[in-house]
Design an enzyme around this catalytic site. Structure first.
Site, short mmCIF file in Angstrom:
data_model
loop_
_atom_site.label_atom_id
_atom_site.label_comp_id
_atom_site.label_asym_id
_atom_site.label_seq_id
_atom_site.Cartn_x
_atom_site.Cartn_y
_atom_site.Cartn_z
N GLU A 1 0.84 -1.20 0.00
CA GLU A 1 0.00 0.00 0.00
C GLU A 1 0.87 1.25 0.00
OE1 GLU A 1 -3.97 -0.52 2.39
OE2 GLU A 1 -2.30 -1.26 3.61
N LYS B 1 -11.91 4.13 1.23
CA LYS B 1 -10.74 3.37 0.77
C LYS B 1 -11.25 2.19 -0.06
CE LYS B 1 -6.43 1.42 2.50
NZ LYS B 1 -5.62 1.09 3.69
#
Length: 123
Positions: A22, A99
């Site tokens: 990420e 997200k």
């Protein structure tokens, strides 16, 4: 009672998350804001200086998302709220951080956190 100025669907790529991929790859975050303020002075004088300039707020929020990485979207939401409350006219803000590309192993549509912060709760 406070009025509301809303910005929906602000998009930016950030490198937030607890996993190395990420941080390295980055992903799109989407932010919804509801700024609460008294718009009567601006309306009475037809004066931008008496309200909040939502274009500037949008740019600042994108800069926060694109800025220094954090592990949690809770932290990101707090940083966005803090930035919004720096505007004199804003008394309270509701921030939702989406997200949609979260690393989850099952099918899902979105992951969000919503926080509400106000000047009254500052310590």
């Amino acid at each position: 009672m406070l009025d509301r100025v809303a910005l929906r669907g602000l998009r930016a790529v950030g490198h937030h998350g607890v996993f190395p991929e990420e941080r390295e790859k980055g992903q799109t975050f989407v932010v919804d804001l509801e700024l609460r303020l008294d718009t009567r002075p601006a309306a009475a004088g037809d004066d931008l200086a008496s309200t909040v300039h939502y274009g500037i707020v949008a740019e600042q929020v994108v800069a926060v998302v694109e800025g220094e990485p954090v592990d949690l979207i809770e932290t990101l939401a707090q940083r966005i709220a803090d930035q919004c409350l720096e505007h004199q006219a804003v008394r309270e803000v509701e921030v939702t951080v989406h997200k949609p590309e979260a690393p989850i192993t099952v099918p899902f549509d979105d992951v969000t956190i919503t926080i509400v912060r106000s000047r009254a709760h500052e310590q």
